[in-house]
Design a protein around this motif. Structure first.
Motif, PDB file in Angstrom:
ATOM      1  N   GLY A   1      -7.986 -47.999 -69.282  1.00  0.00           N
ATOM      2  CA  GLY A   1      -9.339 -47.692 -69.689  1.00  0.00           C
ATOM      3  C   GLY A   1      -9.538 -48.154 -71.122  1.00  0.00           C
TER       4      GLY A   1
ATOM      5  N   GLU B   1     -12.332 -48.352 -74.444  1.00  0.00           N
ATOM      6  CA  GLU B   1     -13.572 -47.846 -75.032  1.00  0.00           C
ATOM      7  C   GLU B   1     -13.788 -48.483 -76.402  1.00  0.00           C
ATOM      8  OE1 GLU B   1     -13.675 -43.610 -75.238  1.00  0.00           O
ATOM      9  OE2 GLU B   1     -13.221 -43.339 -73.098  1.00  0.00           O
TER      10      GLU B   1
ATOM     11  N   HIS C   1     -15.830 -47.865 -79.914  1.00  0.00           N
ATOM     12  CA  HIS C   1     -16.508 -46.820 -80.670  1.00  0.00           C
ATOM     13  C   HIS C   1     -17.052 -47.385 -81.980  1.00  0.00           C
ATOM     14  CE1 HIS C   1     -14.336 -43.130 -78.725  1.00  0.00           C
ATOM     15  NE2 HIS C   1     -14.470 -44.140 -77.872  1.00  0.00           N
TER      16      HIS C   1
ATOM     17  N   VAL D   1     -19.717 -43.882 -78.488  1.00  0.00           N
ATOM     18  CA  VAL D   1     -19.146 -44.797 -77.503  1.00  0.00           C
ATOM     19  C   VAL D   1     -20.180 -45.890 -77.203  1.00  0.00           C
ATOM     20  CG1 VAL D   1     -18.206 -45.060 -75.188  1.00  0.00           C
ATOM     21  CG2 VAL D   1     -17.721 -42.994 -76.505  1.00  0.00           C
TER      22      VAL D   1
ATOM     23  N   GLN E   1     -19.236 -48.966 -75.547  1.00  0.00           N
ATOM     24  CA  GLN E   1     -18.887 -49.576 -74.270  1.00  0.00           C
ATOM     25  C   GLN E   1     -17.668 -48.886 -73.692  1.00  0.00           C
ATOM     26  OE1 GLN E   1     -19.619 -54.045 -75.930  1.00  0.00           O
ATOM     27  NE2 GLN E   1     -18.694 -53.958 -73.906  1.00  0.00           N
ATOM     28  N   CYS E   2     -17.572 -48.919 -72.367  1.00  0.00           N
ATOM     29  CA  CYS E   2     -16.433 -48.336 -71.672  1.00  0.00           C
ATOM     30  C   CYS E   2     -16.124 -49.180 -70.442  1.00  0.00           C
ATOM     31  CB  CYS E   2     -16.728 -46.897 -71.266  1.00  0.00           C
ATOM     32  SG  CYS E   2     -15.401 -46.105 -70.325  1.00  0.00           S
ATOM     33  N   SER E   3     -14.845 -49.473 -70.234  1.00  0.00           N
ATOM     34  CA  SER E   3     -14.433 -50.271 -69.079  1.00  0.00           C
ATOM     35  C   SER E   3     -13.145 -49.690 -68.500  1.00  0.00           C
ATOM     36  CB  SER E   3     -14.214 -51.734 -69.492  1.00  0.00           C
ATOM     37  OG  SER E   3     -13.694 -52.489 -68.409  1.00  0.00           O
TER      38      SER E   3
ATOM     39  N   ARG F   1     -10.340 -47.379 -78.169  1.00  0.00           N
ATOM     40  CA  ARG F   1      -9.533 -46.358 -77.503  1.00  0.00           C
ATOM     41  C   ARG F   1      -8.982 -46.964 -76.215  1.00  0.00           C
ATOM     42  NH1 ARG F   1     -11.514 -41.362 -74.023  1.00  0.00           N
ATOM     43  NH2 ARG F   1      -9.607 -40.103 -73.923  1.00  0.00           N
TER      44      ARG F   1
END
Length: 301
Positions: free
Chosen positions: A26, A28, A30, A39, A41-43, A67
């Protein structure tokens, strides 16, 4: 953490060494401080292939934080890298390449697919998951583009200028034959790929001319040389050649890439040697067949 140097960067995370049991990562992005993060973006990708995230809407000079966490309960070492986008990610940055002549050394052209994004292309041509742009000036009416390793690539050919391109042809596979070219004209080549693998983040392809002696009227003069070092012989290049007539052997497809030579006899007997310089077990150059004719191209015996 990192300080952005462009509005977009590419983040790559992959298993390190033999730690391939980690089922994915995962990622992220920040902004803000550690005490008050936002946050952006998150993938999350459940795959043992490299996990990639395109970081967008960045402000050059601003500091951001990343992260990273493994999926599931498995642990292991991983490597992480932050990259700029490839300079030829868009048409305006197309990298000029040179078409290698037939019967010459051909250097593989790198394509850094890990640093590529998808382009918007005119109707009729492929729109790959990620692609890179190249330009070339045609030196003949036909050229060949082919992958240089066992990683899938797509090829799309365009005429015109960036922002006003016309799709001429495209192909997903091993090789692509560009026909109907105008000598001296500049064309654009879009090379694309799908999913990334650990060994396929940078892929390579070849750009070369076709054999110039594909048919009998195009036969090249083959000199006779005195016995001695084999390096005095002629380099034969069957790439892109087509079949002229049925073969004199029953071996399947043995004449599907024939090329032509002519010679003037200087004795009542000559020895012809065809040595597979690029051969080896399983290589298409492992064996060669030869036929000798008399007469003109329209009446061969």
């Amino acid at each position: 953490s990192f300080q952005a140097t462009a509005t977009k960067h590419v983040l790559l995370v992959n298993n390190y060494g033999n730690y391939t049991s980690v089922p994915g990562y995962g990622l992220e992005l920040h902004s803000g401080s550690c005490a008050n993060p936002t946050v952006m973006q998150c993938s999350v990708e459940a795959t043992t292939n490299p996990t990639r995230m395109l970081l967008e809407n960045l402000t050059p000079g601003q500091t951001y934080r990343l992260r990273v966490y493994t999926l599931g309960t498995d642990r292991g070492f991983f490597w992480i890298g932050l990259f700029n986008l490839a300079p030829n990610d868009e048409c305006v940055g197309a990298l000029p390449i040179t078409i290698s002549p037939a019967a010459s050394a051909v250097l593989p052209i790198p394509a850094a697919m890990y640093a590529a994004t998808a382009s918007t292309v005119p109707s009729g041509c492929n729109s790959p998951q990620r692609d890179l742009w190249y330009s070339f000036t045609a030196t003949e009416t036909e050229h060949m583009f082919m992958r240089a390793e066992n990683h899938a690539l797509s090829f799309s050919l365009f005429s015109g200028e960036c922002g006003n391109l016309t799709c001429l042809n495209n192909l997903v596979g091993t090789s692509f034959r560009a026909t109907g070219l105008t000598v001296g004209q500049t064309y654009y080549l879009l090379v694309g790929a799908g999913s990334l693998t650990s060994h396929g983040m940078v892929r390579h392809f070849l750009a070369r001319s076709y054999a110039t002696n594909d048919e009998c009227p195009e036969a090249l003069e083959l000199p006779t040389v005195s016995a001695g070092w084999f390096g005095n012989s002629t380099v034969a290049d069957p790439w892109g050649a087509t079949q002229s007539m049925p073969a004199c052997t029953s071996v399947p497809n043995s004449a599907d890439d024939d090329i032509w030579y002519r010679f003037t006899a200087t004795a009542t007997m000559h020895r012809l040697l065809a040595y597979p310089d690029l051969g080896g077990a399983g290589s298409p150059f492992e064996r060669a067949a030869a036929e000798v004719f008399t007469g003109g191209c329209n009446a061969l015996t």
